[in-house]
Design a protein around this motif. Sequence first.
Motif, PDB file in Angstrom:
ATOM      1  N   UNK A  27       0.816  -1.208   0.000  1.00 52.43           N
ATOM      2  CA  UNK A  27       0.000   0.000   0.000  1.00 52.43           C
ATOM      3  C   UNK A  27       0.850   1.259   0.000  1.00 52.43           C
ATOM      4  N   UNK A  28       2.078   1.161   0.521  1.00 53.74           N
ATOM      5  CA  UNK A  28       3.042   2.262   0.482  1.00 53.74           C
ATOM      6  C   UNK A  28       3.904   2.236  -0.776  1.00 53.74           C
ATOM      7  N   UNK A  29       3.640   1.265  -1.661  1.00 48.77           N
ATOM      8  CA  UNK A  29       4.459   1.038  -2.866  1.00 48.77           C
ATOM      9  C   UNK A  29       5.883   0.604  -2.490  1.00 48.77           C
ATOM     10  N   UNK A  30       6.016  -0.086  -1.383  1.00 47.03           N
ATOM     11  CA  UNK A  30       7.317  -0.608  -0.952  1.00 47.03           C
ATOM     12  C   UNK A  30       7.344  -2.104  -1.251  1.00 47.03           C
ATOM     13  N   UNK A  31       8.069  -2.504  -2.275  1.00 47.71           N
ATOM     14  CA  UNK A  31       8.089  -3.923  -2.661  1.00 47.71           C
ATOM     15  C   UNK A  31       9.489  -4.514  -2.738  1.00 47.71           C
ATOM     16  N   UNK A  32      10.508  -3.700  -2.942  1.00 43.80           N
ATOM     17  CA  UNK A  32      11.863  -4.255  -3.082  1.00 43.80           C
ATOM     18  C   UNK A  32      12.394  -4.782  -1.753  1.00 43.80           C
ATOM     19  N   UNK A  33      12.258  -3.994  -0.700  1.00 42.96           N
ATOM     20  CA  UNK A  33      12.761  -4.437   0.604  1.00 42.96           C
ATOM     21  C   UNK A  33      12.056  -5.712   1.079  1.00 42.96           C
ATOM     22  N   UNK A  34      10.714  -5.824   0.959  1.00 48.51           N
ATOM     23  CA  UNK A  34      10.072  -7.098   1.328  1.00 48.51           C
ATOM     24  C   UNK A  34      10.608  -8.289   0.535  1.00 48.51           C
ATOM     25  N   UNK A  35      10.954  -8.064  -0.741  1.00 47.67           N
ATOM     26  CA  UNK A  35      11.548  -9.155  -1.533  1.00 47.67           C
ATOM     27  C   UNK A  35      12.877  -9.590  -0.930  1.00 47.67           C
ATOM     28  N   UNK A  36      13.710  -8.638  -0.549  1.00 49.07           N
ATOM     29  CA  UNK A  36      15.007  -8.970   0.043  1.00 49.07           C
ATOM     30  C   UNK A  36      14.843  -9.631   1.404  1.00 49.07           C
TER      31      UNK A  36
END
Length: 459
Positions: free
Chosen positions: A389-398
Amino acid sequence: MSSRAGWWAEARAMVLLAWPLALTNLSQMALLATDSVYLGHLSTNALAAVTLSGALFWTVLAPGFGLSFAAAAMMAQERGRRVGHVRAMRRTLRAGLLGAVLAALPGMVLLWNGGAVLLALGQEPALAAAAQDFLRCILWGVPSFGMFLTLRGLMAAMERPWPPLVIGLLAVPLNALLGWMLIFGNLGAPALGVRGAGIAGAVADGFMFAALAVFVARDRRLRRYRFFGRIWRVEMARLGRVVRLGLPIAAQMLLEIGLFSAVGLVMGSFGAQAVAAHAIALQVASTTFAIPLGLGQAATARVGLAIGAALPREAWRAGWVAVMLAVAFMIPMALGMMLAPATLARLFLDPAAPGATETVAMATTLLFLAGLFQVSDGVQVVGAGALRGLHDTRAPMLIAAAGYWGLGFLAALVLAFPAGLGPAGIWAGLVLGLAAVAGAMTWRWARLSRQGGAAVAAG
């Protein structure tokens, strides 16, 4: 509105959005369960072939899931902003639909050659050939399913989850009827066996997309958006945003799918009973997982709407409400698995079957361990949804890469072999990996939501 009233209002809005999404997830599981029941009555080889196909099929679906989740997050923020949201959502939907089709194409090539892939992985030639027959039929439904997911994301952003649920539920009897006809040759249809199951699945996927598209086009409240107006006009820049946001989500899903696929392969080294026990525990855990998955999808929408409306406090509250609801649901699920694992295991086996006693004993241990990671599993998927929802997807992938593979899978191997714990050690490694991912996701959500998600949303 008082602080307490705000929390209760958010909880009510979250539940109303999440539980139809969760039931839609369960309806997708019911489609596969129907095929398993039919093919189990057809032959053991047919059931085994389609079970083998499952890992490849879900791997192929991951990019479509990733892009649809990305489009849903973008549309939620666009709707929250209000100014110019009709045109912006229409453009994002176009990009999401095209992205779903493009993401499906390489996967369809992989599924067409699924038999060769399974042979390369060491599977028996007869099972690989039967799996290829199934995959070459069901692959034609992959683009439709990806586009259905994109439209479902639109409906979540509009906070109208009921139409996808109703359509998903209607697809279950449709798939069951077609499977009954085409697998066994009933009502004058040809008896196609595993190919019949694949055809039924592809038709059900096509039905879900077509039915939801008709609803979106004709619904009175959605008509003014003209979502399908000039559908051929896609902005490449917006498609690029969907892809940049969606590929890390797809990668995260592939990491999780790959983990459980690898664990299943390792479990095979302990024999057929260990594989059966693993399948029982995984089926139970997958069923409970559908509910927090729906909460995660709802969190993406609720957080995105608040961020788009420049209401960071409401976004912060929405994410934490989703986490608390996931914990509240998963605690009783965990207690059920930990207090009555043998009872659950016996539901899946005929007591008179050879090896049933040993399989139940092993499944009892694995279900107890599955109970230990229920809360962690719920928290990590909801945390990932809130971060989307915050457009944060790269860090969760890592985080997923480090937790699932750097800790979870490595710990599973060490505990299973050098430590001598066998199958129980494998699942103990999963407990550690999921706990680490849940902790890291929660920490990142706490940090970004305190900042209002401003930096991430701006990116």
